[in-house]
Enzyme design. Structure first.
Site, PDB file in Angstrom:
ATOM      1  CE1 TYR A  71      -3.710   3.347  -3.151  1.00 41.25           C
ATOM      2  CE2 TYR A  71      -5.391   1.778  -2.488  1.00 41.25           C
ATOM      3  CZ  TYR A  71      -4.346   2.613  -2.171  1.00 41.25           C
ATOM      4  OH  TYR A  71      -3.928   2.701  -0.865  1.00 41.25           O
ATOM      5  CG  LEU A  94      -1.953   1.127   1.289  1.00 40.49           C
ATOM      6  CD1 LEU A  94      -3.308   0.590   1.738  1.00 40.49           C
ATOM      7  CD2 LEU A  94      -1.482   2.198   2.257  1.00 40.49           C
ATOM      8  CD  GLN A 141      -0.180   2.299  -6.856  1.00 40.69           C
ATOM      9  OE1 GLN A 141       0.776   1.564  -7.115  1.00 40.69           O
ATOM     10  NE2 GLN A 141      -0.671   3.155  -7.731  1.00 40.69           N
ATOM     11  CD  GLU A 142      -2.435   5.790  -0.460  1.00 38.25           C
ATOM     12  OE1 GLU A 142      -2.228   6.987  -0.748  1.00 38.25           O
ATOM     13  OE2 GLU A 142      -3.574   5.301  -0.398  1.00 38.25           O
ATOM     14  CB  SER A 143       3.839   8.024  -0.279  1.00 37.13           C
ATOM     15  OG  SER A 143       4.534   6.974   0.397  1.00 37.13           O
TER      16      SER A 143
END
Length: 665
Positions: free
Chosen positions: A621, A511, A514-516
């Site tokens: 996502y 996660l 993918q987020e940051s």
């Protein structure tokens, strides 16, 4: 450090500065660059000119000079541009300014200068410049054989109105190399995407006298379709009227597809040509499919010729058919797509599954196997699923041979890479990312080799610029370094926190990646912050929920606090969705309310459910987080992994079980 002797002064100073560059500006020259960036964003030409002398000799001088000249490009003299091109030859900024100048020359219709300058343009990734160049080829009688097809493709791909492709399309239409239907289709695509100016530009090419009607239908598609103008007068008939009605029905369908369906079946069922009706039914079907409506396939069923639809319509037809278990329809929708769309791993995978779904013969099984073998790898969501369909577990491929000292030194001696990293670490992230990408995309030999890309990625990793490390490593083809593509910064903190609350560390890493991309100060357009991209309101709620005393919103960017709150929220979401990783990932991205609604309906293979997520961002996502998770699990455990086991199935919540976190924001 003898190698610094052979570098330009700019490159050498960049390399030396990189070794000691702190997070904040380290000297007055850095302050000047930061001040110039702000002046450029504000369009303050006078200040840029005043500050430029103080930036001379700085590592990022090319950026300072670019900002100053770009801000007054409309009045710059040709010699000034030539001096800039000479002084900064080979840099990103040189080619960036050339790109800007080519666009201005195209807008001015200065085709002689455009033709003189264009052969030196290296980036080659600006669609509008390409359209101008094709038009110049047409003027010079040297247009490539597929010119009209290329202009059409570029024009359709431009979501916003642009002068270059519109001008080229206008000329080709005048020479009968683009048809009226080609132009009207562009208008339809623009209306469907809510791009009013682009639609107007297209209609102006094919029927300029219809522009008042276009304005009317954009203001009130229903009134237009009922045959009345703004003053209540009946509107005209004819072929243009049919095309405008197609646009009006398209416009209406994007907000009320059921109303559009009623009007199409009633008033307009006999007044539109088959191709026009098919298009509108495609729009209506897409809108219904995005709402997960069972009527979607009913609407798509009214299309007698799938090739009249766009690839986007056909994608939603295939998704609706997947949701309904209609594998023959899935197969037909994919077969009707353009060759480019069919090559996407999404549709390669589902075509193979469709071939295998209903008592296949040997020919179908062989074709499906060939399709799966063509995409199978550990590199992505459908690539991993293809591996499992072929009976192979997901493992980490062997690491490439270690980089040599010479390969690492070559990357660290590259001026463009140094300027890119320097800019990023100084706080000029947008500029640094663009220069880094340009440098890794372009090279004197025509492109970096896999080994050079690995060395460039290693350079970024060493500076903890994780997004450039990952993105650069992902571009290798023949050799793959999965540990480099999937780094694990802050490993002790992430693993300890995840395991402490019963989360799979691989899921957390999947996660965060993918987020940051592990950027500590990352901030999204909607205000989410830090490694795990936590929204302030969500952070406050989660802090109260887990009893984190004394929490204040300014702590979100603190690494450990961000990990604590982000993992806690992810665990609450996972519990809320009974351990479903796809649903929890969707909740983390789009909020829990939406996946609560999206899960209603039939029990689905979670891959089918994920492919039907209505929001393209969330759909992408969820798939990437789950694929990332599977790879991280393989790296962390050293054992073969299964993506399918993490996906499971998705269906309505069991009403007999308690809802643990109904207030989950």
């Amino acid at each position: 450090m003898q190698w610094t002797k052979i570098l330009t002064p700019l490159a050498a100073s960049a390399l030396l500065a990189m070794a000691a560059l702190p997070a904040q500006a380290q000297n007055s020259g850095d302050d000047t660059l930061l001040e110039m960036q702000q002046a450029y964003r504000k369009g303050d030409r006078k200040k840029l000119t005043q500050l430029l002398p103080a930036a001379r000799g700085h590592v990022l001088e090319p950026w300072a000079a670019y900002w100053e000249l770009r801000a007054r490009l409309d009045e710059a003299q040709p010699q000034e541009l030539q001096d800039f091109f000479t002084r900064y030859a080979g840099t990103y900024q040189e080619d960036r300014l050339r790109n800007d100048w080519l666009l201005l020359l195209g807008q001015r219709r200065d085709w002689a200068r455009f033709a003189e300058l264009h052969p030196h343009y290296r980036m080659g990734d600006d669609r509008e410049v390409r359209c101008y160049a094709l038009y110049v080829d047409l003027l010079q009688g040297s247009a490539p054989p597929q010119m009209a097809e290329e202009v059409r493709r570029l024009w359709y791909a431009q979501r916003d109105a642009d002068d270059g492709c519109t001008h080229a399309a206008d000329q080709l239409y005048g020479e009968k190399k683009l048809s009226a239907q080609d132009v009207w289709r562009k208008a339809r695509l623009a209306i469907e995407a809510n791009r009013g100016r682009a639609a107007r530009n297209a209609v102006a090419i094919v029927a300029s006298d219809a522009l008042p009607g276009l304005a009317q239908l954009q203001a009130s598609p229903t009134r237009f379709l009922l045959g009345r103008d703004a003053k209540g007068r009946a509107t005209s008939a004819g072929k243009v009227r049919q095309e405008l009605a197609t646009l009006a029905l398209t416009k209406l369908a994007t907000s009320d597809h059921e109303a559009a369906a009623r009007l199409l079946e009633g008033t307009w069922s006999t007044q539109l040509a088959p191709e026009e009706r098919h298009w509108v039914w495609g729009v209506i079907g897409k809108q219904a499919a995005q709402r997960l409506s069972e009527d979607a396939l009913v609407y798509f069923g009214k299309v007698a010729r799938d090739t009249d639809l766009s690839d986007e319509h056909l994608a939603w037809k295939a998704r609706a058919a997947l949701r309904a278990g209609q594998w023959q329809t899935v197969r037909k929708a994919i077969d009707a797509m353009t060759p480019e769309a069919r090559q996407d791993s999404t549709w390669v995978y589902w075509k193979a599954r469709a071939l295998l779904a209903s008592h296949p013969g040997e020919a179908e099984r062989q074709q499906a196997r060939q399709l799966l073998e063509g995409i199978a790898s550990p590199r992505g969501f459908y690539e991993q699923l293809a591996l499992e369909e072929l009976g192979q577990p997901i493992t980490v491929p062997p690491a490439p041979a270690p980089l040599t000292a010479e390969e690492k030194a070559a990357a660290r001696a590259n001026p463009g890479l140094n300027r890119g990293l320097y800019a990023i670490l100084l706080g000029l992230r947008s500029e640094g990312v663009r220069e880094w990408n340009y440098t890794t995309n372009l090279h004197q030999s025509g492109g970096m080799t896999d080994r050079e890309l690995l060395a460039a990625a290693d350079f970024a990793c060493a500076q903890q610029v994780w997004d450039r490390c990952i993105n650069t490593s992902e571009r290798t083809r023949a050799v793959v370094d999965m540990a480099q593509r999937f780094p694990m910064p802050y490993r002790s903190a992430v693993v300890a926190r995840a395991q402490g609350i019963g989360l799979d560390p691989a899921y957390v890493y999947g996660l965060i990646r993918q987020e940051s991309r592990f950027i500590m100060d990352a901030r999204s357009g909607v205000g989410a912050s830090g490694l795990m991209q936590v929204m302030p309101a969500t952070a406050r709620w989660t802090a109260r929920k887990i009893g984190l005393a004394g929490f204040t919103p300014d702590q979100i960017n603190d690494r450990d606090t961000n990990i604590t709150i982000g993992t806690a929220y992810l665990k609450l979401a996972l519990d809320d969705f009974a351990g479903s990783m796809p649903l929890a990932a969707a909740a983390y991205n789009a909020g829990p309310g939406r996946p609560r609604n999206w899960r209603n309906g039939p029990v689905l293979d979670a891959a089918i459910w994920a492919e039907n997520v209505p929001f393209s961002e969330t759909r992408d996502y969820v798939k990437k987080v789950l694929a990332n998770t599977t790879t991280y699990a393989a790296l962390l455990t050293g054992q073969p992994q299964s993506l399918k086991s993490r996906l499971g199935t998705v269906g309505p919540r069991d009403a007999s079980t308690p809802d643990p976190s109904r207030d989950l924001p």
